[in-house]
Scaffold this active site. Structure first.
Site, PDB file in Angstrom:
ATOM      1  N   THR A  98       0.879  -1.176   0.000  1.00 14.45           N
ATOM      2  CA  THR A  98       0.000   0.000   0.000  1.00 14.45           C
ATOM      3  C   THR A  98       0.910   1.218   0.000  1.00 14.45           C
ATOM      4  O   THR A  98       1.604   1.490   0.986  1.00 14.45           O
ATOM      5  CB  THR A  98      -0.907   0.021   1.247  1.00 14.45           C
ATOM      6  OG1 THR A  98      -1.682  -1.176   1.270  1.00 14.45           O
ATOM      7  CG2 THR A  98      -1.832   1.225   1.204  1.00 14.45           C
ATOM      8  N   LYS A 173      -7.378   1.839  -3.451  1.00 17.06           N
ATOM      9  CA  LYS A 173      -7.108   1.406  -2.076  1.00 17.06           C
ATOM     10  C   LYS A 173      -7.325   2.588  -1.113  1.00 17.06           C
ATOM     11  O   LYS A 173      -7.803   2.411   0.012  1.00 17.06           O
ATOM     12  CB  LYS A 173      -5.677   0.873  -1.975  1.00 17.06           C
ATOM     13  CG  LYS A 173      -5.180   0.580  -0.577  1.00 17.06           C
ATOM     14  CD  LYS A 173      -5.691  -0.717   0.021  1.00 17.06           C
ATOM     15  CE  LYS A 173      -5.223  -0.866   1.461  1.00 17.06           C
ATOM     16  NZ  LYS A 173      -5.567  -2.120   2.088  1.00 17.06           N
ATOM     17  N   LYS A 241      -0.283   5.220   8.331  1.00 13.17           N
ATOM     18  CA  LYS A 241       0.517   5.363   7.104  1.00 13.17           C
ATOM     19  C   LYS A 241      -0.423   5.530   5.910  1.00 13.17           C
ATOM     20  O   LYS A 241      -0.263   6.432   5.094  1.00 13.17           O
ATOM     21  CB  LYS A 241       1.400   4.124   6.922  1.00 13.17           C
ATOM     22  CG  LYS A 241       2.286   4.190   5.713  1.00 13.17           C
ATOM     23  CD  LYS A 241       2.383   3.012   4.786  1.00 13.17           C
ATOM     24  CE  LYS A 241       1.586   1.797   4.913  1.00 13.17           C
ATOM     25  NZ  LYS A 241       1.488   0.966   3.724  1.00 13.17           N
TER      26      LYS A 241
HETATM   27  P1  NAP Z   1       5.115  -6.534   7.615  1.00 14.49           P
HETATM   28  O1  NAP Z   1       4.667  -7.801   8.226  1.00 14.49           O
HETATM   29  O2  NAP Z   1       5.685  -5.456   8.480  1.00 14.49           O
HETATM   30  O3  NAP Z   1       6.196  -6.911   6.501  1.00 14.49           O
HETATM   31  C1  NAP Z   1       6.876  -5.934   5.761  1.00 14.49           C
HETATM   32  C2  NAP Z   1       7.834  -6.659   4.819  1.00 14.49           C
HETATM   33  O4  NAP Z   1       8.558  -5.681   4.063  1.00 14.49           O
HETATM   34  C3  NAP Z   1       8.887  -7.487   5.560  1.00 14.49           C
HETATM   35  O5  NAP Z   1       9.184  -8.606   4.756  1.00 14.49           O
HETATM   36  C4  NAP Z   1      10.087  -6.522   5.625  1.00 14.49           C
HETATM   37  O6  NAP Z   1      11.322  -7.185   5.765  1.00 14.49           O
HETATM   38  C5  NAP Z   1       9.969  -5.880   4.268  1.00 14.49           C
HETATM   39  N1  NAP Z   1      10.632  -4.572   4.207  1.00 14.49           N
HETATM   40  C6  NAP Z   1      10.237  -3.423   4.800  1.00 14.49           C
HETATM   41  N2  NAP Z   1      11.071  -2.435   4.507  1.00 14.49           N
HETATM   42  C7  NAP Z   1      12.026  -2.954   3.694  1.00 14.49           C
HETATM   43  C8  NAP Z   1      13.155  -2.415   3.040  1.00 14.49           C
HETATM   44  N3  NAP Z   1      13.480  -1.136   3.166  1.00 14.49           N
HETATM   45  N4  NAP Z   1      13.909  -3.247   2.295  1.00 14.49           N
HETATM   46  C9  NAP Z   1      13.565  -4.559   2.163  1.00 14.49           C
HETATM   47  N5  NAP Z   1      12.500  -5.125   2.745  1.00 14.49           N
HETATM   48  C10 NAP Z   1      11.743  -4.327   3.498  1.00 14.49           C
HETATM   49  O7  NAP Z   1       3.961  -5.852   6.759  1.00 14.49           O
HETATM   50  P2  NAP Z   1       2.650  -6.516   6.094  1.00 14.49           P
HETATM   51  O8  NAP Z   1       1.563  -6.553   7.091  1.00 14.49           O
HETATM   52  O9  NAP Z   1       3.036  -7.743   5.361  1.00 14.49           O
HETATM   53  O10 NAP Z   1       2.249  -5.361   5.057  1.00 14.49           O
HETATM   54  C11 NAP Z   1       2.929  -5.189   3.822  1.00 14.49           C
HETATM   55  C12 NAP Z   1       2.175  -4.150   3.005  1.00 14.49           C
HETATM   56  O11 NAP Z   1       0.832  -4.588   2.813  1.00 14.49           O
HETATM   57  C13 NAP Z   1       2.099  -2.772   3.685  1.00 14.49           C
HETATM   58  O12 NAP Z   1       2.197  -1.764   2.707  1.00 14.49           O
HETATM   59  C14 NAP Z   1       0.724  -2.783   4.321  1.00 14.49           C
HETATM   60  O13 NAP Z   1       0.194  -1.477   4.461  1.00 14.49           O
HETATM   61  C15 NAP Z   1      -0.056  -3.593   3.304  1.00 14.49           C
HETATM   62  N6  NAP Z   1      -1.255  -4.268   3.846  1.00 14.49           N
HETATM   63  C16 NAP Z   1      -1.191  -4.927   5.042  1.00 14.49           C
HETATM   64  C17 NAP Z   1      -2.344  -5.545   5.530  1.00 14.49           C
HETATM   65  C18 NAP Z   1      -2.337  -6.286   6.864  1.00 14.49           C
HETATM   66  O14 NAP Z   1      -3.420  -6.624   7.359  1.00 14.49           O
HETATM   67  N7  NAP Z   1      -1.183  -6.560   7.463  1.00 14.49           N
HETATM   68  C19 NAP Z   1      -3.543  -5.488   4.809  1.00 14.49           C
HETATM   69  C20 NAP Z   1      -3.553  -4.836   3.577  1.00 14.49           C
HETATM   70  C21 NAP Z   1      -2.403  -4.222   3.116  1.00 14.49           C
HETATM   71  P3  NAP Z   1      11.843  -7.656   7.215  1.00 14.49           P
HETATM   72  O15 NAP Z   1      11.239  -9.025   7.452  1.00 14.49           O
HETATM   73  O16 NAP Z   1      13.318  -7.704   7.097  1.00 14.49           O
HETATM   74  O17 NAP Z   1      11.369  -6.620   8.218  1.00 14.49           O
END
Ligand code: NAP
Length: 290
Positions: A98, A173, A241
């Site tokens: 997102t 979104k 965010k």
């Molecule tokens: P998350 O669990 O915090 O995972 C984030 C991922 O991105 C991890 O694999 C992290 O690596 C990686 N990452 C972050 N910064 C990085 C960088 N600078 N370089 C390389 N890798 C990086 O987040 P998530 O819940 O999966 O969400 C991911 C996206 O989907 C976000 O944009 C969020 O807004 C969106 N989203 C989430 C949900 C939800 O319910 N969680 C629902 C809809 C949309 P590390 O493992 O090393 O930290």
């Protein structure tokens, strides 16, 4: 069967990449910044892992990214060792983060400059949607590119739609998050009022959820909200965010979003209460703060 790379094995990316392998039957190479997660992914699903995004993307027909925010996304795509440094001509970059519409347009141009193509494809449906492979995916890009990407995306989705040119997935979104913000505040106020009025909240929701006040949030969150439990979904830090992205896009396009701006501040209050990782329904906790 295609060669697929997946960058970012977080709460969402980990199971999504798993569906590309198991349901889609694709050859998947993963990259995660914290290598231990990539290791546990390959243990569960097979496939391969690579030490950099660039190496993961080298032979891929489709490259997926699902990281945190705009800056993270730039790092893994156009940054040093980013996927666009090695993607082959004709390959398609599909971003599930997102992020802003601006970064989507930027990546669309960067992909074209390499002879590749780009689809912004943010998702909704949360962790359970990702784990069950039933996400809603809002896409932006060219129709011919979308038609190629769609059968691959289908592995983790229940609903996939092309909303317009690059950036339109992210704009869609944003609408999704605008609709959720005001609704959750309304639901919180309703439950707060019901408790003060001495009503049986369970009984009340059973009745009114079948009428005009019913919503997904009411169906799925009223029980935990009533019990004061707020660890069942999308965290407030992520929501803030997203609302930050929404409000800066609204400043650009002139949309008036008074309720969204207010609810964003309310979420700020909940963060100040220590609720950074609480789910979005914790607006109720703010109303009930002693
Ligand atoms: P998350 O669990 O915090 O995972 C984030 C991922 O991105 C991890 O694999 C992290 O690596 C990686 N990452 C972050 N910064 C990085 C960088 N600078 N370089 C390389 N890798 C990086 O987040 P998530 O819940 O999966 O969400 C991911 C996206 O989907 C976000 O944009 C969020 O807004 C969106 N989203 C989430 C949900 C939800 O319910 N969680 C629902 C809809 C949309 P590390 O493992 O090393 O930290």
């Amino acid at each position: 069967m295609a060669n697929v790379a997946f960058i970012g094995l977080g709460v969402m990316g980990f199971p999504m990449a798993g569906h590309l392998r198991n349901k889609g039957g694709h050859a998947v190479t993963v990259y995660n910044r914290t290598a231990a997660k990539a290791e546990s992914w390959t243990k569960i699903y097979g496939g391969a892992s690579a030490p950099t995004p660039a190496q993961a993307a080298r032979d891929a027909d489709f490259v997926f990214t699902c990281v945190g925010n705009d800056d993270d996304l730039r790092q893994v795509t156009t940054g040093a060792d980013g996927v666009l440094s090695t993607m082959k001509p004709g390959a398609i970059l599909i971003d599930n983060t997102t992020a802003s519409a601006e970064v989507a347009r930027e990546l669309d141009a960067a992909a074209r400059a390499r002879g590749c193509r780009f689809i912004d494809a943010p998702v909704s449906g949360g962790q359970s949607g990702a784990e069950n492979g039933v996400l809603t995916v809002m896409c932006g890009g060219e129709p011919q590119v979308f038609e190629k990407a769609r059968p691959v995306i289908d592995a983790y989705a229940r609903m996939v739609g092309l909303m317009g040119p690059a950036g339109s997935g992210q704009l869609s979104k944003m609408v999704n998050q605008i609709c959720i913000a005001g609704l959750v505040q309304g639901l919180s106020e309703g439950i707060h009022f019901a408790k003060r009025a001495g009503l049986d909240v369970e009984r009340l929701i059973e009745v009114i959820s079948k009428g005009a006040a019913g919503s997904w949030q009411m169906e799925n969150r009223h029980k935990t909200m009533n019990e004061g439990k707020f660890d069942f979904g999308f965290a407030i830090d992520w929501m803030r965010k997203d609302l930050g992205i929404v409000l800066s896009e609204a400043r650009r396009n002139g949309a008036t979003l008074p309720v969204t701006a207010l609810v964003d501040q309310f979420y700020g209050d909940v963060q100040a209460m220590g609720g950074n990782r609480w789910d979005t329904s914790s607006l109720l906790a703010r109303l009930e703060k002693p």
